[in-house]
Structure formats: structure tokens, C-alpha cells
Design a protein around this motif. Sequence first.
Motif, mmCIF file in Angstrom:
data_model
loop_
_atom_site.group_PDB
_atom_site.id
_atom_site.type_symbol
_atom_site.label_atom_id
_atom_site.label_comp_id
_atom_site.label_asym_id
_atom_site.label_seq_id
_atom_site.Cartn_x
_atom_site.Cartn_y
_atom_site.Cartn_z
ATOM 1 N N THR A 229 0.843 -1.190 0.000
ATOM 2 C CA THR A 229 0.000 0.000 0.000
ATOM 3 C C THR A 229 0.880 1.242 0.000
ATOM 4 O O THR A 229 1.832 1.326 0.778
ATOM 5 C CB THR A 229 -0.924 0.008 1.236
ATOM 6 N N ARG A 233 -3.285 3.676 -0.885
ATOM 7 C CA ARG A 233 -3.776 3.049 -2.110
ATOM 8 C C ARG A 233 -3.171 1.661 -2.272
ATOM 9 O O ARG A 233 -1.953 1.518 -2.366
ATOM 10 C CB ARG A 233 -3.415 3.913 -3.315
ATOM 11 N N ILE A 235 -1.964 -1.293 -4.258
ATOM 12 C CA ILE A 235 -1.473 -1.193 -5.630
ATOM 13 C C ILE A 235 -1.204 -2.532 -6.297
ATOM 14 O O ILE A 235 -0.533 -2.602 -7.310
ATOM 15 C CB ILE A 235 -0.189 -0.343 -5.678
ATOM 16 N N TRP A 369 2.363 7.645 -10.511
ATOM 17 C CA TRP A 369 1.425 7.360 -9.409
ATOM 18 C C TRP A 369 0.366 8.463 -9.300
ATOM 19 O O TRP A 369 0.681 9.634 -9.413
ATOM 20 C CB TRP A 369 2.204 7.257 -8.101
#
Length: 369
Positions: A229, A233, A235, A369
Motif C-alpha cells: 500500500t 492506495r 497497488i 502514481w
Amino acid sequence: MSINDPHLRTPSGKPRLRAFALALDGTPGRFNAITDVPGVTVGYSTLISGDGPLQVGTGPIRTGVTAILPRLRGELATPVFAGVFSQNGNGELTGTHIIEETGAFSLPITITNTHSCGVARDGTLRWMQRVLPAALDSAWGLPVAAETYDGFLNDINGQHVNFEHVAAALDGATGGAIEEGSVGGGTGMISFGFKAGSGTASRIVEWHDSRYTVGVFVQANFGKRRNFTLRGRRIRPELAAPAVFEGTPRAEKGSIIAIVASDAPFLAHQMKRLARRVPLGVAGTGGYGYHSSGDIFLAFSTANSEAALASGRIARASFIPDVDIDPFFDAVVQAVEEAILNAVVANEDMTGRDGNFVPALPKEWLNNW
């Protein structure tokens, strides 16, 4: 910030998390490192040699030693108030019994691989006898030494760490900006299926008219790719590849050691409270304290040195009230999260024993990102 800003790159030029302009919480110190705490220094001894099939006692070697000095060299016999917390005890950190008993420890901290923890501990005593013999003339020493497992990349049973490597890390301890990634005890470590190892970060805490620093150092060797994470988020879908190559099947043996330092005046029970907040920063990156993980955390304060040495008189120590401790909890959680991510970001691919391969976190992914 310039490209030479220590917040962006390590001394050797490796990128840190902040090089990718991610939004982070809190205010870092000058170097965004545990060495922002006055008097705290860090040194490494890194051992990398050999390739190909494992030959126990010969290699390949991917290991090392990290040394953290909580006080300046001439003051190492002065205890620091401290607390320890084990989130999951499948690991080792020596010296914990005296810390639990007295709320303090003295002498340097070392971190290495699992099968060299004893060498690091005993090497610290040899080094102290050389550089500060008066500290041991009429007293015993119970050094703090910690470990995580690097046997997927390293000939861990070859016992390649020796007393000279421990001494080199201790002798080389310095302040200012420090290296991260595959250095020192973190050389052969892995997190979330990416190359990891040594990482650090710091936060400034303003309290009334005073300004204090909380610094963190981690040896990160934990976590599964599916849980990774970044800033809240998950991922996993984007980072299914590149994958770890297992020339030798890998058992799950992940761990994390975290050292929290501060110049804020806190008592021993308060340092234990800070250590208990480390898992919140670990969880922020996707670490859940699985069964085989040694998740062991130490926090210490460099304040109140006179109280720590008091004998034959009433000892007086200043401390920030518990009701005002929350901003320091914030600082621990924020710095732990960033230190772990720095350990992953400031890294490159590594191949070790039996052709075992661990990829670095793709930098292009961070750029997008």
C-alpha cells in the motif's frame, strides 16, 4: 528543492520517496533521518560478493551490519530512557529484559541477519572495550542487537559477519544524511516482493515554545506483494510484475526491526507508548504482522541524561505530560511509514544465492502514481 537535497536522494544519489513528489504528512527534519536527533549516528558494514549456486561458508554473500549510536561515542555509557514493543515475536532483539526491568539501556544498537545477531552483540562489547574501556571496567554490558532473515539472497549459514565488520560499522557511524536500501544489515532484505533493507525518516514536533525531533530507522524485510500500500492506495493490480525469481523455493520469513529516537523529554513508559505506535506505520504500507514475522520495536529518548546517571541523590527528570503526547504518536506513525517506503524506493534489483532474484520497485510506476 534541488537535486542534491537530502530529502530527495541518498548520499550516493539513490532516489528517496520524496523524489517522486508524493504528498506526505508532517514536517521532516533537516536530513529526514534518525540522525536529525542530536547525538544519534549511524554506520554500516556491507558485504556483497559472489554469484551462482550456494556453497555454505563461501557464498554468495549479501549481508552486513548496521550500527546506531544513541549518544556520542564518549557518552555511550550514559543510559537512555527506552521502551520495547513486540507486535509479533518471531525474531530477536537482545537486551529487552533489562529495558523492561529498568526502562533504559546503554551502549550502541546493532542490526544484522538472523544467524549473526550474537556476533553483532558480542562485537559491540569488544568494540566498547577498545573505545571506551572505563564503561565496562566495573560494570556489565547488555547490548541491543537485532536481526531479520536474509537467507533467500545470502549464505546465511556461512557466518560471514565477523567482529571486524561489527567494529567497522560502529567506527563508521556518522550524523547527517545516511545511505538507504541495500546497505548494512539491510543488504539482503526484501519487502512486498521488492528489494528493501535500510530506511529512515524523521519528523519535527512543535510543543509549546519547544521544537523536538522524532527519528526512525527500519530494517524492512516483511510484507506480501498483494498487500503493498502506498499512501492509502492498494497497488496490487499495477504491480503484479516484475516478480521474484525463486531458484530456491522461498519460505515466508519476513520481519521488521524499527528504532525510534527522540530528543523530547519522555520517561520510560512513554517511550514504550511510542514503540507501540510503530505497527500503525507498518500497517500503512501493508504489513500485517504475519506468523513468521519478527516485528520488534525499540524507542529511546536522549533527554534527561543527568537523571539516567544519578546515584546517591534524588534523580529529577523532566517530561512532557502524557495528555500532550498525541503529536509525537503522529510523528512516529508518519516517519515509520516513510522510512519503510524509503527502504524500498532507494534500491535496485539484486540476484543472490542460487540465482534467486528480487526486483526493485519500478521507478516509472512511482513517476506515474
